[in-house]
Write an enzyme that holds these catalytic residues in place. Structure first.
Site, PDB file in Angstrom:
ATOM      1  N   SER A 153       0.971  -1.480   0.198  1.00 23.79           N
ATOM      2  CA  SER A 153       0.000   0.033   0.201  1.00 23.79           C
ATOM      3  C   SER A 153       0.838   0.899  -0.157  1.00 23.79           C
ATOM      4  CB  SER A 153      -0.820  -0.006   1.326  1.00 23.79           C
ATOM      5  OG  SER A 153      -1.348   1.463   1.132  1.00 23.79           O
ATOM      6  N   TYR A 168      -1.481  -0.735  10.375  1.00 22.76           N
ATOM      7  CA  TYR A 168      -0.990  -1.268   9.244  1.00 22.76           C
ATOM      8  C   TYR A 168      -0.472  -0.562   8.155  1.00 22.76           C
ATOM      9  CZ  TYR A 168      -3.631  -1.771   4.078  1.00 22.76           C
ATOM     10  OH  TYR A 168      -3.460  -1.996   2.506  1.00 22.76           O
TER      11      TYR A 168
END
Length: 246
Positions: A153, A168
């Site tokens: 990501s 995350y």
């Protein structure tokens, strides 16, 4: 449906006939779209999910009346025994797509996020991916061919690091480190290791207002899964196949 890449994909992606692919977190969303696309290019696909029933249901969805070679397998990437059991059952994997993901720290400041959530994010995104690579990359190296695709990501990019979603972000940064380090270790062996930011995808994690469908986002994964032998390795790409800053 063709056993190799279907007509819409034939001109873009090389055939994966004779290859075995493992797609983690594949019972829905991007993983499911990737599993179907890889199978359309001729690979035998192991569609992995933690819940056996969810994996089996996803295979029914992915097949959708076709004769594609997609099989359900149970896999919890954060559980060492689960990874070992799958590797014992399926010792050969040629294409490994580390797609399993969790987002458990939404809207929680980094100063307040629970360490259990941080540990779990690392276990799924970084440690689990590393364990699978350790299990399957040696076989790829011995056969002189392998493709490892780590779904990361832009939230894991140090160049674009911001606040919130710290568990995350940190775990995806760690996955990027796994990508860079093992790509260097496997340099010259025929095994290519890359990471990508698939973009904002319309999944349970991405939400209904996301800009990309899972099928659109799967295109970049497919590109990396079918790279030629002189393709890039140890790189980080966006959904337009452009390099991203680490």
């Amino acid at each position: 449906m063709r056993g190799a890449c279907d007509a819409a994909r034939m001109s873009e992606y090389p055939s994966l006939n004779g290859r075995v692919a493992l797609v983690t977190g594949a019972n829905r969303g991007l993983g499911l779209a990737v599993a179907r696309a890889v199978a359309q290019c001729g690979a035998r696909v192991l569609l992995a999910a933690r819940d056996p029933a969810a994996a089996a249901a996803a295979v029914v969805t992915a097949l959708s009346g076709t004769s594609l070679a997609i099989e359900a397998v149970t896999l919890d990437v954060a559980n060492d025994a689960s990874v070992a059991a799958l590797a014992a059952r399926e010792p050969r994997v040629d294409v490994l797509i580390n797609n399993a993901g969790v987002l458990e720290d939404q809207d929680v400041p980094g100063l307040e996020v629970g360490l259990d959530r941080v540990r779990h994010a690392f276990e799924v995104h970084a440690v689990g991916a590393l364990h699978l690579i350790q299990r399957f990359a040696p076989g790829m190296r011995s056969r002189g061919w392998g493709r490892i695709v780590n779904v990361s990501s832009d939230w894991g990019s140090l160049a674009h690091m911001e606040s919130h979603h710290l568990a995350y972000r940190m775990s995806k940064t760690a996955l990027n480190a796994v990508t860079r380090s093992l790509a260097h270790e496997l340099r010259g062996t025929g095994v290519l290791v890359n990471a990508l930011n698939p973009g904002w995808v319309r999944t349970r994690m991405g939400g209904a207002t996301a800009t990309l469908t899972p099928e659109q986002a799967a295109g970049t994964v497919m590109w990396l899964a079918t790279l030629p032998k002189d393709g890039p390795s140890g790189e980080f790409f966006n959904s337009r196949r452009e390099p991203l800053a680490w």
